[in-house]
Design an enzyme around this catalytic site. Sequence first.
Site, mmCIF file in Angstrom:
data_model
loop_
_atom_site.group_PDB
_atom_site.id
_atom_site.type_symbol
_atom_site.label_atom_id
_atom_site.label_comp_id
_atom_site.label_asym_id
_atom_site.label_seq_id
_atom_site.Cartn_x
_atom_site.Cartn_y
_atom_site.Cartn_z
ATOM 1 N N LYS A 32 30.024 45.393 23.227
ATOM 2 C CA LYS A 32 28.763 45.446 22.486
ATOM 3 C C LYS A 32 28.855 46.439 21.330
ATOM 4 C CE LYS A 32 25.136 44.936 24.888
ATOM 5 N NZ LYS A 32 24.072 45.170 25.902
ATOM 6 N N ARG A 103 21.418 50.807 26.101
ATOM 7 C CA ARG A 103 22.035 49.661 26.770
ATOM 8 C C ARG A 103 23.475 49.967 27.151
ATOM 9 N NH1 ARG A 103 18.883 46.889 22.656
ATOM 10 N NH2 ARG A 103 17.621 45.224 23.559
ATOM 11 N N GLY A 112 23.839 41.083 32.634
ATOM 12 C CA GLY A 112 22.892 41.352 33.704
ATOM 13 C C GLY A 112 23.389 42.255 34.809
ATOM 14 N N MET A 114 24.524 45.472 34.508
ATOM 15 C CA MET A 114 24.217 46.894 34.350
ATOM 16 C C MET A 114 22.846 47.053 33.705
ATOM 17 S SD MET A 114 27.972 48.426 33.399
ATOM 18 C CE MET A 114 28.331 47.141 32.209
ATOM 19 N N ARG A 376 28.513 38.408 20.977
ATOM 20 C CA ARG A 376 29.707 38.490 21.824
ATOM 21 C C ARG A 376 30.251 37.080 22.005
ATOM 22 N NH1 ARG A 376 26.098 40.269 27.049
ATOM 23 N NH2 ARG A 376 24.887 38.359 27.246
ATOM 24 N N HIS A 490 44.945 29.640 57.018
ATOM 25 C CA HIS A 490 45.340 28.240 57.184
ATOM 26 C C HIS A 490 44.347 27.307 56.503
ATOM 27 C CE1 HIS A 490 45.261 24.346 59.368
ATOM 28 N NE2 HIS A 490 46.567 24.450 59.243
ATOM 29 N N SER A 798 63.867 29.918 46.869
ATOM 30 C CA SER A 798 62.436 29.741 46.637
ATOM 31 C C SER A 798 61.740 30.884 47.351
ATOM 32 C CB SER A 798 61.951 28.405 47.181
ATOM 33 O OG SER A 798 60.556 28.264 46.964
ATOM 34 N N CYS A 865 57.078 29.398 45.862
ATOM 35 C CA CYS A 865 56.252 28.348 46.459
ATOM 36 C C CYS A 865 55.094 28.914 47.269
ATOM 37 C CB CYS A 865 57.095 27.428 47.335
ATOM 38 S SG CYS A 865 57.887 28.261 48.721
ATOM 39 N N TYR A 885 60.910 27.666 37.994
ATOM 40 C CA TYR A 885 59.656 26.952 38.231
ATOM 41 C C TYR A 885 58.745 27.770 39.134
ATOM 42 C CZ TYR A 885 61.490 25.789 42.879
ATOM 43 O OH TYR A 885 61.986 25.870 44.157
#
Length: 909
Positions: A32, A103, A112, A114, A376, A490, A798, A865, A885
Amino acid sequence: MDTLQETKTRVFKFGDKTADGNSKMKNLLGGKGANLAEMNLIGIPVPPGFTITTEVCTEYNLLGQEALVNLITPEVEKAIENIENIMGAKFGDKENPLLVSVRSGARVSMPGMMDTVLNLGLNDEVVLGLAAKTKNERFAWDSYRRFIQMYGDVVLGMKQESKDDIDPFEEIMEALKHKRGIVLDTDFTVQDLKDLCYDFKNAVKKGTGHDFPTDPWEQLWGAVVAVFNSWNGNRAIYYRTMNGYPSEWGTAVNVQAMVYGNMGNNSGTGVCFTRDAGTGENLFNGEYLINAQGEDVVAGTRTPQQITKIGSIRWAELAKIEEEERAKNYPSLEELMPTIYNELNEYQQKLEDHYRDMQDMEFTIQDGKLWILQTRNGKRTGAAMVKIAVDKLKEGSITEEEALLRIEANKLDELLHPVFDTKALKRAHVIAHGLPASPGAATGQIVFFADEAAKFKSSILVRIETSPEDLEGMNIAKGILTARGGMTSHAAVVARGMGKCCISGAGALQINYKTRTLTVDGHEYHEGDWISLNGSTGYIIEGKVATSEPELSGEFAELMKLSDKYTTMKVRTNADSPKDAKVAVKFGAQGIGLTRTEHMFFEADRIKAMREMILSDTIKGRKIALEELLPMQRSDFEGIFEAMAGLPVTVRLLDPPLHEFVPHVLVTQRELAEEMHISLEQVKAKIAELEEFNPMLGHRGCRLGITYPEITEMQARAIIEAALNLKEKGIVAVPEIMIPLIGTVAEFENQAAVIRATADKVFEERNDTIEYLVGTMIEIPRAALIADLIAAKADFFSFGTNDLTQMTFGYSRDDAGKFLPIYIEKGILTSDPFEVLDQQGVGQLVKMGTNKGRSVKPNLKVGICGEHGGEPSSVEFCYNTGMNYVSCSPFRVPIARIASAQAAIKAKA
């Protein structure tokens, strides 16, 4: 940081088209404050003020209020004087008063979360001067009652914490409205407002034991400290935790000259967006109120009006209001104040062009003059995020790299799962919340047992926790809700793999399987009752809520294609079935990084043979049962290989402890005994024999294959035969066989020898061959430490970071939910290490394992993985570590693709 350094600047001034700061200083000035400074520099009309830096928030937490006030008073006094000079008024003056707003302003938007105080500087004498100066007595007393209420709530703590408790000020106002027979605040007379101020001050005296402060400077310091305190308020902490923002950032405090939207019908206040935050459509929109102050627009006490005429018409259609009534009672700002609207429209375009992104703006109209209070980068939905990024790229205002970096990867979840209808959500009753373990939306009837999930057409499986035995029921249910477990429990892992909505760790739930009831806060829900789950927020909702399937836009496909242009690290998926594999391919997966073979054994026609194998006391008996399982496994692999035609598929051999496959319910034990022609006591004895004190560190993974090599033989045969069968059809299969849970080279060599011997035997039988790899999952710390020795034997690594995290921290991932939230709240951990890869600890083992492995085998294929494979910061770490990967659940593939591209762009910067 030297918190007592006297010479550094702690207060930055702005106003009258000059500023000490700019938009590049968000870390210091907060978002801000940085934007207020920047707007001054580009000629936007902003009320003058100053920003107390985020560093001062940290200093306040270290030094306390008195020391801090002494430290910054000289700078604040000069900054107030600067505002006085620009506005031609004086702070605390009885005849020509300057009022200010106070503010918050963190470096990221936390709307909203603070606190704010408006109209600061008023007292019984100043209010008279304000009334005389403005010739508007009603406005002055309205501002005063607002100030007492806001200051009382925010600074003096009058507002109760519980949402069910009544704000004492609101109670006083409602009583007066009832007495006077009025509805709106704007209906109060001047005398009403004077009476309210008197009653409010009495309420403060009664509630706090002290008089309401009358000294403007005392008021100012009270408000500044309150804003700093709100950084560690419950709302802010929850929001930071939810978004992963560090507590050490702190908040800035912004003090600005007040401008007034409550001076009459030529004044007002509003909020607007340069584009539609819901859809991303390039449409200026927003809401405003006449004769109001900023909080009124969002408070909901009055119905706001639309800024644009087209927005007003759309709103009226939704509200079923005739156009004639709308134009008369709810005119748009464009219709009511065309000159002001045109000026606002000019500023919104200027600000979007300047920041090159969609802006969220607040404004006030004071007696016909427009002021911009804030801008913002606007919060937006996942769909809007994608559309705006692609549209801005096409407009030429941002580059391809910027378009990709604008994407908040995790928000793509919103596009990929069923969502609740927005209107229906507004009417929903939230009964509890848990962890948003798997996004999406699900509505169904409660069932408590997995084997009864098909009892209703739409069911929600409600469990204390799930186990692999529940898999079929989990697949049938529309959603899964558990009282226990974390983000990698799980239920969470399996649900994400299925792309199914799941909420885990909902500790407020009391589940009684015997009575088939779910109790929350004393309210009882029964089997068959309807509930709804919002897997994106963790909210559990009473009753049915309408859902809709998401529609993937053309912009989404364009963005995905663009991401592939910038990344070199591939994204695979964790998939245990052809269905999952096909979903992942649709989302752009470039192979499978983990197929968990144990999930294939829990289906009704297979679990019997699996149990017979486990309960057999002889190799011959086990082999007979495994021969029954072989064609089933082979068929599964054929389906997965076909879905991934030509792409690599990593298959993990059997991993979980065997006790997970045996029945623990007496009825099922008796059925199994009859089927196997053995006594119930023999079944119970074998089950008891399988029980372990710590099964996660017990007889599982490669230890099973070493103890029972016939299991490894069967699985290796199923994989190789499946690949050969596809080859006969002209489909290329690329199997990578992964040995789980090794901690020694000898363990790997033992199992690799069984796999390769079995493959050679199949090749001889079939008189044909295929290419395959044999590698391992690095999930035990010791394996990372000796990765160079393992790499000499293995074709690939992996990293299974779920177990690696568990073993490195010494946390049980299914029990950590009892203390991890407290750890995060107290700053002991910044995030859940099972959700976000711990780069300092676990990550160093991953780096070490990768480097050691490649020191022996430079071209060693390395991937990940664990669940971290779909978490953006973890994906970036994997990219920087040099992995080939990452692999994640199907519905996280787009997230990982974007994160991988972003990591590559950042690495080149």
